[in-house]
Design an enzyme around this catalytic site. Structure first.
Site, mmCIF file in Angstrom:
data_model
loop_
_atom_site.group_PDB
_atom_site.id
_atom_site.type_symbol
_atom_site.label_atom_id
_atom_site.label_comp_id
_atom_site.label_asym_id
_atom_site.label_seq_id
_atom_site.Cartn_x
_atom_site.Cartn_y
_atom_site.Cartn_z
ATOM 1 C CB ILE A 18 101.168 38.057 38.743
ATOM 2 C CG1 ILE A 18 99.981 38.927 39.303
ATOM 3 C CG2 ILE A 18 102.234 37.306 39.758
ATOM 4 C CD1 ILE A 18 99.002 37.222 39.462
ATOM 5 C CB SER A 141 93.573 30.771 42.385
ATOM 6 O OG SER A 141 92.442 31.233 42.439
ATOM 7 C CE1 TYR A 168 92.423 30.920 37.067
ATOM 8 C CE2 TYR A 168 91.282 30.750 38.956
ATOM 9 C CZ TYR A 168 92.103 31.133 38.633
ATOM 10 O OH TYR A 168 92.775 31.605 39.129
ATOM 11 C CE LYS A 172 95.166 28.537 38.124
ATOM 12 N NZ LYS A 172 95.852 28.974 38.010
ATOM 13 C CB SER A 203 96.313 39.657 36.491
ATOM 14 O OG SER A 203 95.569 39.515 36.272
#
Length: 282
Positions: A18, A141, A168, A172, A203
């Site tokens: 990205i 996210s 994670y 975020k 990605s």
């Protein structure tokens, strides 16, 4: 197109995925783009590709490892020493699916995705204000909806879950909270802030996920080019110029998690300030 000529953008993690597509689109619209990342070889290769494709050679590189707060300070100092303005900071770099601790002693995802990003932004924000009007964009996210809150003790321990996905998601959530509180603190300065969900993107953020599982996951994901659209919307669109601290998905404003309260954002800010101050003192 050259509507962004004379504007300087700094994009972290722009050698792939990205971030690379964001840098490519900005360069294609005439912007000066500074790309910050760990691998000079990969980043300069990406810059060459972008310059060849867009015809815009106004690109530069700054070494940055968000997991190492000493590297973060050096990167900010390197950019500030150039004396050039900074109009938009896109905090794009991040990782997922990898367990451990950062070099500075934080849970790997949290330390990289939030603590390093927080410090880098703090070191540059006065300069962004001085260069204004400006914007600060955090690539978060929709995984943040899964986080039930922030276990402050866990942020200083190695990742506990097998896939580190829960960690994670907490990192975020921190990106969303950071943009909220930063927007409040910058109100009236001409600098606005945003957090966003780029979509489930095939990605390199998933580079640490085992190969077979990663291949299956990517079959159901969007391309990095598609994923960059909301980043670009928040970084450049006049439609959001008067908005700050908000969360976006598919180029539209969306309500963030109910956990993303002003109170939690303020507590995260206070703790983050203490963390980076403690590191400097040590």
């Amino acid at each position: 197109m050259s509507e962004l000529r004379g504007r300087t953008f700094l994009v972290t993690g722009a050698n792939t995925g990205i971030g690379k597509e964001t840098a490519r689109a900005l360069a294609g619209r005439g912007a000066r783009v500074v790309v910050a990342g760990r691998s000079e070889e990969r980043t300069r290769a990406a810059m060459t590709e972008i310059a060849d494709e867009t015809g815009n050679t106004d690109l530069d590189y700054v070494p940055l490892d968000l997991g190492d707060l000493a590297s973060v300070r050096t990167a900010a100092e390197t950019f500030l020493a150039s004396g050039e303005p900074l109009h938009v900071l896109v905090n794009n770099a991040g990782l997922a699916g990898r367990r451990g601790l950062t070099a500075s002693g934080f849970e790997l995802a949290f330390g990289t995705n939030h603590v390093g990003t927080f410090l880098f932004t703090e070191l540059l924000r006065d300069h962004i204000v001085a260069s204004g009007p400006g914007r600060i964009v955090n690539v978060a996210s929709d995984g943040h909806y899964r986080a039930k809150g922030i276990d402050w003790d866990a942020t200083r321990r190695p990742s506990a879950t097998r896939t580190a996905f829960d960690e994670y998601c907490v990192s975020k959530l921190a990106n969303v909270l950071h943009a909220q509180e930063l927007g409040r603190r910058l109100e009236g300065t001409g600098v606005t802030t945003y957090s966003l969900h780029p979509g489930a993107i095939a990605s390199d953020v998933w580079r640490e996920v085992p190969g077979g599982l990663r291949h299956v996951m990517k079959l159901f994901m969007k391309s990095p080019e598609q994923g960059a659209r909301t980043s670009l919307h928040c970084a450049t669109s006049p439609d959001v110029a008067g908005r700050t601290g908000r969360y976006y998905s598919s180029c539209k404003e969306k309500e963030p998690s109910k956990v993303a309260t002003p109170e939690l954002a303020a507590e995260l800010w206070a703790r983050s300030e203490a963390w980076v101050s403690d590191f400097r003192a040590s």
